[in-house]
Each structure stands twice: as C-alpha cells, then as structure tokens.
Design a protein around this motif. Structure first.
Motif, PDB file in Angstrom:
ATOM      1  N   MET A 141       6.063  -0.386  12.466  1.00 30.84           N
ATOM      2  CA  MET A 141       6.006   0.221  11.376  1.00 30.84           C
ATOM      3  C   MET A 141       7.329   1.289  11.463  1.00 30.84           C
ATOM      4  SD  MET A 141       3.888  -0.726   8.758  1.00 30.84           S
ATOM      5  CE  MET A 141       3.687   0.735   7.998  1.00 30.84           C
ATOM      6  N   SER A 142       7.442   1.701  12.656  1.00 34.21           N
ATOM      7  CA  SER A 142       8.357   2.867  12.634  1.00 34.21           C
ATOM      8  C   SER A 142       9.876   2.100  12.992  1.00 34.21           C
ATOM      9  CB  SER A 142       8.257   3.633  14.243  1.00 34.21           C
ATOM     10  OG  SER A 142       8.277   2.773  15.323  1.00 34.21           O
ATOM     11  N   TRP A 147     -10.275   5.906  -5.946  1.00 33.91           N
ATOM     12  CA  TRP A 147      -9.666   4.740  -5.310  1.00 33.91           C
ATOM     13  C   TRP A 147      -8.535   5.361  -4.750  1.00 33.91           C
ATOM     14  CZ3 TRP A 147      -4.741   2.507  -6.847  1.00 33.91           C
ATOM     15  CH2 TRP A 147      -4.508   1.414  -6.113  1.00 33.91           C
ATOM     16  N   LEU A 148      -7.602   6.237  -5.209  1.00 38.87           N
ATOM     17  CA  LEU A 148      -6.318   6.615  -4.808  1.00 38.87           C
ATOM     18  C   LEU A 148      -6.833   7.610  -3.471  1.00 38.87           C
ATOM     19  CD1 LEU A 148      -4.085   7.745  -7.547  1.00 38.87           C
ATOM     20  CD2 LEU A 148      -3.665   5.534  -6.231  1.00 38.87           C
ATOM     21  N   VAL A 149      -7.755   8.252  -3.433  1.00 42.33           N
ATOM     22  CA  VAL A 149      -8.213   9.087  -2.550  1.00 42.33           C
ATOM     23  C   VAL A 149      -8.509   7.928  -1.226  1.00 42.33           C
ATOM     24  CG1 VAL A 149      -9.782  10.545  -1.417  1.00 42.33           C
ATOM     25  CG2 VAL A 149      -8.942  10.990  -3.558  1.00 42.33           C
ATOM     26  N   LYS A 150      -9.235   7.022  -1.582  1.00 41.29           N
ATOM     27  CA  LYS A 150      -9.476   6.113  -0.520  1.00 41.29           C
ATOM     28  C   LYS A 150      -8.477   5.628   0.227  1.00 41.29           C
ATOM     29  CE  LYS A 150     -11.843   1.692   0.174  1.00 41.29           C
ATOM     30  NZ  LYS A 150     -12.451   0.690  -0.231  1.00 41.29           N
ATOM     31  N   ILE A 151      -7.301   5.073  -0.672  1.00 35.87           N
ATOM     32  CA  ILE A 151      -6.326   4.177  -0.054  1.00 35.87           C
ATOM     33  C   ILE A 151      -5.509   5.235   0.722  1.00 35.87           C
ATOM     34  CG2 ILE A 151      -6.666   2.421  -1.663  1.00 35.87           C
ATOM     35  CD1 ILE A 151      -3.979   3.239  -2.878  1.00 35.87           C
ATOM     36  N   PHE A 152      -5.069   6.341   0.446  1.00 38.75           N
ATOM     37  CA  PHE A 152      -4.139   7.161   1.099  1.00 38.75           C
ATOM     38  C   PHE A 152      -4.643   8.138   1.989  1.00 38.75           C
ATOM     39  CE2 PHE A 152      -1.421   6.449  -2.697  1.00 38.75           C
ATOM     40  CZ  PHE A 152      -0.334   6.248  -2.267  1.00 38.75           C
ATOM     41  N   ARG A 153      -6.284   8.252   2.142  1.00 37.94           N
ATOM     42  CA  ARG A 153      -6.614   9.349   2.947  1.00 37.94           C
ATOM     43  C   ARG A 153      -7.668   8.665   4.126  1.00 37.94           C
ATOM     44  NH1 ARG A 153      -9.036  14.687   1.846  1.00 37.94           N
ATOM     45  NH2 ARG A 153      -8.152  14.903   3.931  1.00 37.94           N
ATOM     46  N   TYR A 154      -8.223   7.565   3.603  1.00 40.00           N
ATOM     47  CA  TYR A 154      -9.266   7.106   4.243  1.00 40.00           C
ATOM     48  C   TYR A 154      -9.072   5.957   5.606  1.00 40.00           C
ATOM     49  CZ  TYR A 154     -13.145   9.599   2.023  1.00 40.00           C
ATOM     50  OH  TYR A 154     -14.008  10.373   1.617  1.00 40.00           O
ATOM     51  N   GLY A 155      -8.921   6.530   6.690  1.00 42.75           N
ATOM     52  CA  GLY A 155      -8.774   5.393   7.885  1.00 42.75           C
ATOM     53  C   GLY A 155     -10.089   4.880   7.953  1.00 42.75           C
ATOM     54  N   HIS A 156     -11.315   5.332   7.653  1.00 44.29           N
ATOM     55  CA  HIS A 156     -12.531   4.531   7.919  1.00 44.29           C
ATOM     56  C   HIS A 156     -13.174   4.226   6.583  1.00 44.29           C
ATOM     57  CE1 HIS A 156     -12.091   7.259  11.422  1.00 44.29           C
ATOM     58  NE2 HIS A 156     -13.271   6.670  12.083  1.00 44.29           N
ATOM     59  N   ALA A 208       3.973   4.325   3.623  1.00 43.68           N
ATOM     60  CA  ALA A 208       2.896   3.300   4.435  1.00 43.68           C
ATOM     61  C   ALA A 208       1.553   3.663   4.681  1.00 43.68           C
ATOM     62  CB  ALA A 208       3.692   3.500   5.889  1.00 43.68           C
ATOM     63  N   SER A 209       1.124   4.919   4.429  1.00 41.59           N
ATOM     64  CA  SER A 209      -0.204   5.005   4.540  1.00 41.59           C
ATOM     65  C   SER A 209      -1.406   4.113   4.128  1.00 41.59           C
ATOM     66  CB  SER A 209      -0.749   6.645   4.089  1.00 41.59           C
ATOM     67  OG  SER A 209      -0.362   6.669   3.040  1.00 41.59           O
ATOM     68  N   PRO A 210      -1.037   3.701   2.739  1.00 44.71           N
ATOM     69  CA  PRO A 210      -2.167   2.369   2.361  1.00 44.71           C
ATOM     70  C   PRO A 210      -2.383   1.455   3.215  1.00 44.71           C
ATOM     71  CG  PRO A 210      -0.963   3.688   0.225  1.00 44.71           C
ATOM     72  CD  PRO A 210      -0.140   3.963   1.675  1.00 44.71           C
ATOM     73  N   ILE A 211      -1.204   1.083   3.829  1.00 47.31           N
ATOM     74  CA  ILE A 211      -1.250  -0.288   4.749  1.00 47.31           C
ATOM     75  C   ILE A 211      -1.911   0.356   5.942  1.00 47.31           C
ATOM     76  CG2 ILE A 211       0.036  -1.780   5.951  1.00 47.31           C
ATOM     77  CD1 ILE A 211       2.347  -1.360   3.568  1.00 47.31           C
ATOM     78  N   THR A 212      -1.375   1.230   6.700  1.00 49.85           N
ATOM     79  CA  THR A 212      -2.100   1.669   7.970  1.00 49.85           C
ATOM     80  C   THR A 212      -3.451   2.103   7.638  1.00 49.85           C
ATOM     81  OG1 THR A 212      -1.278   4.014   7.605  1.00 49.85           O
ATOM     82  CG2 THR A 212       0.203   2.411   8.622  1.00 49.85           C
ATOM     83  N   ASN A 213      -3.766   2.725   6.702  1.00 48.93           N
ATOM     84  CA  ASN A 213      -5.328   2.965   6.308  1.00 48.93           C
ATOM     85  C   ASN A 213      -6.155   1.791   6.277  1.00 48.93           C
ATOM     86  OD1 ASN A 213      -5.127   5.765   6.568  1.00 48.93           O
ATOM     87  ND2 ASN A 213      -4.701   5.953   4.338  1.00 48.93           N
ATOM     88  N   LEU A 214      -5.635   0.639   5.641  1.00 42.31           N
ATOM     89  CA  LEU A 214      -6.007  -0.820   5.361  1.00 42.31           C
ATOM     90  C   LEU A 214      -6.544  -1.365   6.715  1.00 42.31           C
ATOM     91  CD1 LEU A 214      -7.345  -2.706   3.488  1.00 42.31           C
ATOM     92  CD2 LEU A 214      -5.013  -3.828   3.287  1.00 42.31           C
TER      93      LEU A 214
END
Length: 424
Positions: A298-299, A394-403, A346-352
C-alpha cells in the motif's frame, strides 16, 4: 486567489462537519436487527439501562471526533501553505543555522509544533470525553507527559524521514517515490523490531506475567500451537484506562504477547485463555508478516500517487502555494496532506483485511479452547469496559473498525455453540 482558496477550504470543512454530525446523530441506525434481540449479542442482556445510554452517547461523540480530526489535518496543512507559514518556517531555519541539517531540523520542529497546537483542542476534548465516561483514569499531568513523549518521538522520526525523503526528491526527480519506498522497507522492519523494547517502554512498564499459574496455562496453549514462547508480558494500564486489551507486537526475537493489567483484573482465567489463543492465532497464521507485506504494498502505491498529486498540484497552484518543485522543503505540508488523504482513502481496505484476520483468529481461538461461554462473556466484558457499540453504523465500521463488530463476533460464537451442540 490564495485567500479565496483558503476561504473555500474552511467552508468545505464546516459543511463536511455538519454532514458528519447529521449522519451520526440523525441518520445512521445503530439499532440491533430484530432477529438478534434477546440473544447474547444483544447489549440489553448484559448492559443496564444507564450503560446502554452511555455507550450510545460516548460512541457517537467519539466517532464524530474521529471523522472531524483527519480532514482537519488536511485543512491545517492546506492553510499552512496558503498563509505562507511553510515559507516562514524555512526562512527561520536559514536564519538560525547555516547547516542544512540544522535548517531542516528547525523547519520540521516549527511545522510539528504548529500542528500540535492546532490539533491540541481535539486531542484534549477526546481526553476529557474519556475521563467523563470513566474510560480514562489518567490525570491531566500524566496525559500531558504522554503527549510530550509522542511529540518528541514523532519529531525524531519525522526529521530522519524528511532528510532522506527530500534528498531523494532532489537526486531522483522522477522516480524518488520508488527509492523512498525501497528505503522504507528496512526502516519499517527496524521500527517493528525496535518498538516492543525501546518505544513502548517509554509510555508504560512491561513485566513478565506475575500470575505464574495463569502463565503456565497460557504457555501450555502456546506449546499446543507450536509457538516457542517463554514469557507472557503484562503492562500497567490501570493508571491510564479502564478499557481491556491484549495484543501481539514486534517481529522475530522481539515478538511479545502482552496483556493489560486491566484485562487481568476484570476477566477470569478461561476468558483470558480465549483471548490469548486469539493472539496466538495471529502468530500461527503469520498475520503480523502479512500485515507488514500489505503495508509495504500500500505504501508503494501511495507514494506513487502522492508523487503524481504533488506534481499536479504544484503545476496548477504553485503560485498560491509559493512552490516551484516538489523537492523544495516548503512542499512538506502538501506531501503530508496528500499522504494523509491516501491513508484515509485506503483505510476501508486495510480495515477489511484486518477484520478478516481477526475473524480467523476468533475461529482459531474457539477451536483451541472450545469454551464458548468464556469467549462470549469476554466479548461482553470488552464491550462494557470500552462502552463500545455492538452494531456501529456502516461508515463507522468501514473506516474505524479493524475488528469485526461485537454483534458479528458474539453471534458467530453462538452459531458455533449451536453447531457443537448438534454434533456438526
């Protein structure tokens, strides 16, 4: 033109803030789907009425602060350029030192200092929020100590990175992003190796687990998983927070499994063993190394995109930004703004990916321990201690939740329990 761009930037941020507030407080639905009502994932079954109310209030405000803070960082860097402060920082460095490294150190200090001052109100609000809702137990003095350690650690890393980055920008004008990425690979591995033994102890004291009976049980689990573990570490977090946590950090011989003392104080042995089995799964399935590889990939993409954006922005608004080429140190705020945008995008992808790995670790832990009651009650205690939303928007989950959400984790355990009971 610069003044107009700054005005539009501020207006855009204010409008964005109103939209986020409306989404979190009026539009988003965090209610539990009716089919889960009364299940062990239903917070009404393990939280009292006051805890339910506090959980919703705290989560909404904390989510609002998250969504406001990152774009505020973009606005800050944008205004630093438009107001000529980046040019002033460089001039102050040149007036103070004749040495190139000294000039860069002074520039980075002033940029870091102004960024810290600008973001301090949001940081302080976050701290007082945690105190108000009894998540944080840290005194203001102790919190400020951690803030200052953060500032100087980040400043030291920033200085080294900027020195190397701008040397590459000026030496390899077209492909600097590729060489910067190549340099970042050993640097990232070095930091990962260094963090458990040098950086983390700056904030807390780490000691071998004092409960030797529990440590023996954990090491027995490790032996079953063929993990060559000799110690489990505990960290003194009770003086800072009431939240619970455990994690794996570091790579190679510096890898550590760590338990917060709050976790030790509030969970029983069976619950802790489930959590430890979960952490061991990350080691067994090499999630740390997969995470490092993913981060490096990603970097690489991010640095390439930032290089394209830098060239485009300077070509179009170089006069307003007072920049002629990316290799000018004054372009650092623009570089940091675009980098932050890439990380956020990129955070939605890394969190997923992270949620998938955490689900795998949960499955591994329950197969290893076979104790669904302990696993479910552990997740319930984690929810209660952190006042977490069981079913976030939903938006909180995809942007904030790594679990996975607690709804997903607990309901998955209930399904496992039913299958086990039916002999499947």
């Amino acid at each position: 033109m610069a003044r107009k761009m700054g005005f539009y930037g501020v207006i855009a941020y204010v409008l964005y803030g109103f939209v986020v507030y409306w989404y979190l407080f009026s539009f988003a639905d965090a209610n539990l789907p009716f089919e889960y009502e009364g299940s062990k994932a239903d917070p009404a079954t393990f939280l009292n009425g006051r805890e339910l109310m506090l959980s919703e209030e705290y989560s909404k405000i904390r989510n609002l602060l998250f969504f406001l803070s990152t774009p505020f960082e973009w606005l800050f860097y944008f205004l630093i350029l438009l107001l000529g402060l980046s040019k002033a920082f460089k001039r102050w460095g040149e007036e103070t030192s004749k040495n190139k490294y000294g000039q860069t150190a002074i520039y980075v200090f002033w940029l870091s200092f102004f960024a810290y001052i600008a973001t301090f109100p949001l940081s302080y609000i976050s701290y007082t929020l945690s105190k108000t809702y009894n998540i944080s137990t840290q005194s203001f003095a102790a919190w400020m100590k951690d803030e200052l350690i953060d500032f100087w650690v980040n400043y030291a890393f920033m200085f080294v990175i900027v020195i190397v980055l701008y040397w590459l920008m000026n030496k390899f004008k077209t492909y600097w992003w590729l060489f910067a990425w190549l340099f970042s690979v050993p640097f990232t591995l070095f930091i990962m190796f260094l963090q458990p033994v040098v950086i983390d102890p700056l904030y807390n004291d780490f000691t071998p687990l004092k409960n030797k009976e529990l440590e023996t049980k954990i090491l027995d689990l490790a032996a079953q998983a063929n993990i060559p573990a000799e110690h489990v570490f505990e960290v003194d977090m009770a003086e800072k927070t009431n939240a619970l946590n455990a994690y794996v950090t570091g790579i190679g011989s510096n890898s550590r499994i760590v338990l917060w003392d709050t976790t030790l104080n509030k969970l029983n042995d069976d619950q802790i063993l489930f959590i430890m089995a979960h952490e061991m799964a990350h080691y067994v399935e090499k999630h740390i190394y997969i995470g490092i590889a993913g981060y490096l990939l990603m970097s690489l993409i991010g640095l390439y995109l930032v290089s394209r954006l830098l060239n485009w922005a300077i070509k179009r608004w170089g006069k307003e930004f007072k920049l002629k080429h990316p290799g000018d140190l004054r372009s650092l705020p623009l570089f940091l703004m675009f980098l932050s945008m890439m990380l956020f995008a990129a955070s939605p992808i890394t969190n997923l990916v992270s949620r998938y790995q955490e689900t795998r670790a949960d499955d591994y832990a329950i197969e290893m321990t076979g104790n669904t009651d302990a696993a479910i009650s552990a997740f319930q205690e984690l929810t209660k201690a952190g006042l977490s939303q069981v079913n976030p928007p939903w938006l909180v989950k995809i942007f904030r939740y790594g679990h996975p959400t607690m709804l997903e984790r607990i309901s998955r355990l209930e399904e496992y329990e039913i299958q086990k009971r039916n002999g499947n």
